[in-house]
Design a protein around this motif. Structure first.
Motif, PDB file in Angstrom:
ATOM      1  N   GLU A  40      -8.895  -4.253   8.101  1.00 24.93           N
ATOM      2  CA  GLU A  40      -7.640  -3.138   8.250  1.00 24.93           C
ATOM      3  C   GLU A  40      -7.194  -3.106   9.616  1.00 24.93           C
ATOM      4  O   GLU A  40      -7.875  -3.047  10.599  1.00 24.93           O
ATOM      5  CB  GLU A  40      -8.694  -1.941   8.175  1.00 24.93           C
ATOM      6  N   TYR A  64      -6.323   3.600  -5.143  1.00 24.76           N
ATOM      7  CA  TYR A  64      -7.028   3.786  -3.692  1.00 24.76           C
ATOM      8  C   TYR A  64      -7.797   5.205  -4.353  1.00 24.76           C
ATOM      9  O   TYR A  64      -6.987   6.167  -4.778  1.00 24.76           O
ATOM     10  CB  TYR A  64      -5.947   3.858  -2.758  1.00 24.76           C
ATOM     11  N   HIS A  71      -6.675  11.074  -1.401  1.00 25.25           N
ATOM     12  CA  HIS A  71      -7.011  10.820  -0.075  1.00 25.25           C
ATOM     13  C   HIS A  71      -8.053  11.633   0.549  1.00 25.25           C
ATOM     14  O   HIS A  71      -8.729  12.376  -0.337  1.00 25.25           O
ATOM     15  CB  HIS A  71      -5.996  10.737   0.977  1.00 25.25           C
ATOM     16  N   HIS A  72      -8.671  11.294   1.753  1.00 25.26           N
ATOM     17  CA  HIS A  72      -9.758  12.112   2.058  1.00 25.26           C
ATOM     18  C   HIS A  72      -9.549  13.904   2.061  1.00 25.26           C
ATOM     19  O   HIS A  72     -10.654  14.652   1.823  1.00 25.26           O
ATOM     20  CB  HIS A  72      -9.970  11.934   3.786  1.00 25.26           C
ATOM     21  N   TRP A  78     -18.225   5.927   4.536  1.00 20.99           N
ATOM     22  CA  TRP A  78     -19.076   5.294   5.716  1.00 20.99           C
ATOM     23  C   TRP A  78     -20.001   6.394   6.061  1.00 20.99           C
ATOM     24  O   TRP A  78     -21.012   6.044   6.897  1.00 20.99           O
ATOM     25  CB  TRP A  78     -18.099   5.016   6.907  1.00 20.99           C
ATOM     26  N   TRP A 102      -0.642   5.818   8.410  1.00 18.22           N
ATOM     27  CA  TRP A 102      -0.488   5.461   6.963  1.00 18.22           C
ATOM     28  C   TRP A 102       0.228   6.391   5.995  1.00 18.22           C
ATOM     29  O   TRP A 102       1.163   6.145   5.346  1.00 18.22           O
ATOM     30  CB  TRP A 102      -1.941   5.435   6.305  1.00 18.22           C
ATOM     31  N   ARG A 140     -16.043  -2.111   0.062  1.00 12.40           N
ATOM     32  CA  ARG A 140     -16.292  -0.867   0.721  1.00 12.40           C
ATOM     33  C   ARG A 140     -16.838   0.164   0.244  1.00 12.40           C
ATOM     34  O   ARG A 140     -17.104   1.384   0.595  1.00 12.40           O
ATOM     35  CB  ARG A 140     -14.874  -0.271   1.389  1.00 12.40           C
ATOM     36  N   PHE A 198       0.877  -1.071   0.082  1.00 14.53           N
ATOM     37  CA  PHE A 198       0.039  -0.101  -0.058  1.00 14.53           C
ATOM     38  C   PHE A 198       0.841   1.264   0.031  1.00 14.53           C
ATOM     39  O   PHE A 198       1.863   1.288   0.643  1.00 14.53           O
ATOM     40  CB  PHE A 198      -0.834   0.108   1.203  1.00 14.53           C
ATOM     41  N   HIS A 226       0.541   5.360   0.898  1.00 16.33           N
ATOM     42  CA  HIS A 226      -0.143   6.502   1.300  1.00 16.33           C
ATOM     43  C   HIS A 226       0.798   7.575   0.976  1.00 16.33           C
ATOM     44  O   HIS A 226       1.829   7.900   1.673  1.00 16.33           O
ATOM     45  CB  HIS A 226      -0.609   6.324   2.462  1.00 16.33           C
ATOM     46  N   GLU A 253      -2.119  11.096   8.098  1.00 15.49           N
ATOM     47  CA  GLU A 253      -3.082  11.671   7.032  1.00 15.49           C
ATOM     48  C   GLU A 253      -4.446  12.206   7.098  1.00 15.49           C
ATOM     49  O   GLU A 253      -4.917  12.603   6.176  1.00 15.49           O
ATOM     50  CB  GLU A 253      -3.081  10.409   5.843  1.00 15.49           C
ATOM     51  N   TRP A 254      -4.624  12.220   8.464  1.00 21.48           N
ATOM     52  CA  TRP A 254      -5.968  12.763   8.852  1.00 21.48           C
ATOM     53  C   TRP A 254      -5.744  14.135   9.477  1.00 21.48           C
ATOM     54  O   TRP A 254      -6.660  14.840  10.087  1.00 21.48           O
ATOM     55  CB  TRP A 254      -6.392  11.763   9.973  1.00 21.48           C
ATOM     56  N   TRP A 312      -9.731   0.517  -4.846  1.00 22.09           N
ATOM     57  CA  TRP A 312      -9.719   0.439  -3.273  1.00 22.09           C
ATOM     58  C   TRP A 312     -10.274   1.611  -2.866  1.00 22.09           C
ATOM     59  O   TRP A 312      -9.723   2.671  -2.551  1.00 22.09           O
ATOM     60  CB  TRP A 312      -8.345   0.261  -2.795  1.00 22.09           C
ATOM     61  N   ASP A 357     -12.265   4.164   0.083  1.00 22.86           N
ATOM     62  CA  ASP A 357     -12.418   4.574   1.231  1.00 22.86           C
ATOM     63  C   ASP A 357     -13.253   5.638   1.448  1.00 22.86           C
ATOM     64  O   ASP A 357     -13.734   6.467   0.359  1.00 22.86           O
ATOM     65  CB  ASP A 357     -10.898   4.892   1.672  1.00 22.86           C
TER      66      ASP A 357
HETATM   67  C1  LIG Z   1     -12.851   6.648  10.792  1.00 26.40           C
HETATM   68  O1  LIG Z   1     -11.822   5.756  11.021  1.00 26.40           O
HETATM   69  C2  LIG Z   1     -10.862   5.762   9.896  1.00 26.40           C
HETATM   70  C3  LIG Z   1     -11.171   6.034   8.805  1.00 26.40           C
HETATM   71  C4  LIG Z   1     -10.484   5.935   7.730  1.00 26.40           C
HETATM   72  C5  LIG Z   1      -8.939   5.638   7.701  1.00 26.40           C
HETATM   73  C6  LIG Z   1      -8.213   5.420   6.326  1.00 26.40           C
HETATM   74  C7  LIG Z   1      -6.682   5.711   6.676  1.00 26.40           C
HETATM   75  O2  LIG Z   1      -6.615   6.964   6.604  1.00 26.40           O
HETATM   76  C8  LIG Z   1      -6.209   5.027   5.625  1.00 26.40           C
HETATM   77  O3  LIG Z   1      -6.242   5.398   4.374  1.00 26.40           O
HETATM   78  C9  LIG Z   1      -6.780   3.570   5.908  1.00 26.40           C
HETATM   79  C10 LIG Z   1      -6.535   2.663   4.529  1.00 26.40           C
HETATM   80  N1  LIG Z   1      -8.341   4.036   5.669  1.00 26.40           N
HETATM   81  C11 LIG Z   1      -9.328   3.212   6.341  1.00 26.40           C
HETATM   82  C12 LIG Z   1      -8.623   5.295   8.858  1.00 26.40           C
HETATM   83  C13 LIG Z   1      -9.456   5.427  10.208  1.00 26.40           C
END
Ligand SMILES: COc1ccc([C@H]2[C@H](O)[C@H](O)[C@H](C)N2C)cc1
Length: 449
Positions: A254, A144, A101-102, A198, A280, A228, A30, A32, A53-54, A193, A195
């Motif tokens: 995960e 991703y 990414h996010h 949710w 990550w 997902r 992977f 990131h 990454e958050w 992939w 993400d």
């Molecule tokens: C809400 O908790 C989270 C949500 C997304 C993630 C992301 C991570 O940043 C990473 O990209 C992982 C694969 N993904 C689940 C991690 C925790």
């Protein structure tokens, strides 16, 4: 069962060649990488307690200040060939790379937003060279993609008002445009992939997501999409309201690994794993336990022994180089794979009683069973119980073929394999070739005295 329009469209595993190739990978990487790699979890001299990454979600970080990191993105030492070479040496068969990414920053020059590499000092596409470098080495690429996009003003966490709904409709078109753009620009990508799926806003889009998934599959036959991506019309994710998995493989593993085969419900799956506890993207500080080569090899063995793939995460530095801890792990894993990869590639659940010494892997379509030994018993005798009327026809050490073991039969289709030495530096593999001996009753090896 409940009548579903947007649940699973296939029960059980895919049997096509693309999926059989995915199933056989065993080991993946992977990556990131993005703007978050620049601050690396630190902001105004303070360390963010979450995953690097958050960082943009930290209350101390203003979105505008974070987004201006785009003007600092200039990985002068980035070299796709060297990343791909490291992966090749490590023995990975596929790589999953963050396209977005996010935070919403795109590592490819998307024409649907300005928040991309094209408007950074670096200017050039990152994804294209990576896909080319990995493909060249026979390593398949999975892209991703985060649906949740903190940069796009039309993103919503939920749809509460008409305004939300109008904005989110724009967002859905933006998302569709970017995904079709990725599939068009990088036609050799084997899968996606997903993400960031949710939140209620996306979970409410069962019909839209289902039709988008169908559209992508039509555009790229054989495309591999995980569980997902979408929810069914009742908001159920990964598994629909009838308990059937949506998508082609289970993405729920995960930073965790199933304990037993029953936990995987006969589905394909991969486990994505971080080297530290939970980072990550590149993070200056790695708190807590950093996994060792042996730990990661045992996770790999456990995943393959339970019909899954193991995907180890790398968080490259802002200058485009890989950090030494990750390079060292890639080297250690690569050395072990250099000797033992046939016990990993094309491996599947062997259907044998799990023993304490380690993990069984069956070579798909053969009578070869690999014993991946991590825990040597004080007796030096490895217990092997085969299905009844199955005998061992050949035993040898994969790393030392000259080293033959004469298994001692200790019961019906039950054996002790006596090791010749007591201490081992690394996990090792013993190969069993089995034969059906229901015809002749005579034991193949000396009975216990
Ligand atoms: C809400 O908790 C989270 C949500 C997304 C993630 C992301 C991570 O940043 C990473 O990209 C992982 C694969 N993904 C689940 C991690 C925790």
């Amino acid at each position: 069962p409940i009548a579903l329009q947007h649940g699973a469209h296939r029960i059980g595993r895919r049997t096509d060649a693309d999926m059989e190739k995915w199933r056989a990978y065993g080991l993946g990487q992977f990556i990131h990488w993005g703007l978050y790699s620049i601050p690396a979890g630190e902001w105004n001299g303070k360390q963010y307690s979450g995953a690097a990454e958050w960082l943009k979600s930290w209350k101390e970080v203003s979105a505008t200040a974070y987004d201006s990191l785009m003007y600092q993105f200039n990985p002068t030492k980035f070299n796709a060939e060297s990343w791909a070479e490291t992966a090749k040496q490590m023995g990975v068969k596929y790589v999953t790379i963050t396209t977005k990414h996010h935070d919403g920053f795109c590592l490819w020059p998307s024409k649907y937003t300005n928040f991309t590499v094209a408007n950074s000092p670096y200017k050039k596409d990152i994804i294209g060279p990576l896909v080319k470098a990995y493909d060249k080495r026979g390593i398949d690429v999975i892209l991703y993609f985060s649906i949740m996009d903190w940069h796009n003003p039309d993103w919503r966490y939920d749809i509460k008002t008409r305004e939300d709904s109008i904005a989110f409709d724009r967002f859905k078109q933006f998302t569709r445009n970017q995904l079709l753009e990725l599939l068009t620009l990088y036609p050799t990508a084997k899968g996606l992939w997903f993400d960031g799926t949710w939140d209620k806003s996306w979970v409410k889009q069962a019909a839209f997501a289902d039709s988008l998934e169908k559209e992508m599959r039509a555009m790229r036959p054989g495309l591999i999409i995980g569980s997902r991506f979408r929810a069914d019309e009742y908001g159920k994710r990964h598994f629909d309201s009838n308990g059937n998995m949506m998508g082609d493989y289970e993405q729920g593993w995960e930073r965790k690994i199933p304990e037993k085969i029953a936990d995987v419900h006969g589905n394909d799956w991969d486990c994505v794993m971080t080297v530290p506890e939970n980072q990550w993207g590149y993070s200056k500080v790695w708190k807590g336990h950093i996994k060792t080569t042996d730990e990661l090899l045992e996770m790999l063995a456990k995943c393959v022994s339970l019909d899954g793939n193991f995907v180890l995460n790398f968080g490259p530095k802002p200058d485009g180089t890989l950090r030494t801890e990750e390079l060292d792990l890639a080297k250690g894993i690569g050395e072990w794979m250099g000797i033992n990869s046939e016990a990993i590639y094309n491996g599947e659940y062997a259907g044998l009683v799990k023993q304490d010494w380690g993990y069984y892997v069956k070579k798909t379509g053969t009578n070869k069973i690999y014993m991946l030994v991590f825990n040597v018993p004080v007796s030096g005798a490895l217990n092997v119980v085969l299905p009844s009327r199955t005998a061992i026809s050949k035993v040898y050490d994969l790393g030392n073929p000259g080293q033959n073991y004469a298994p001692e039969e200790i019961g019906t289709s039950a054996y002790f394999i006596h090791l010749k030495q007591q201490t081992f530096k690394r996990p090792f593999v013993i190969v069993l070739e089995t034969a059906d001996n229901s015809k002749n009753s005579g034991a193949q090896y000396q009975k216990a005295k």
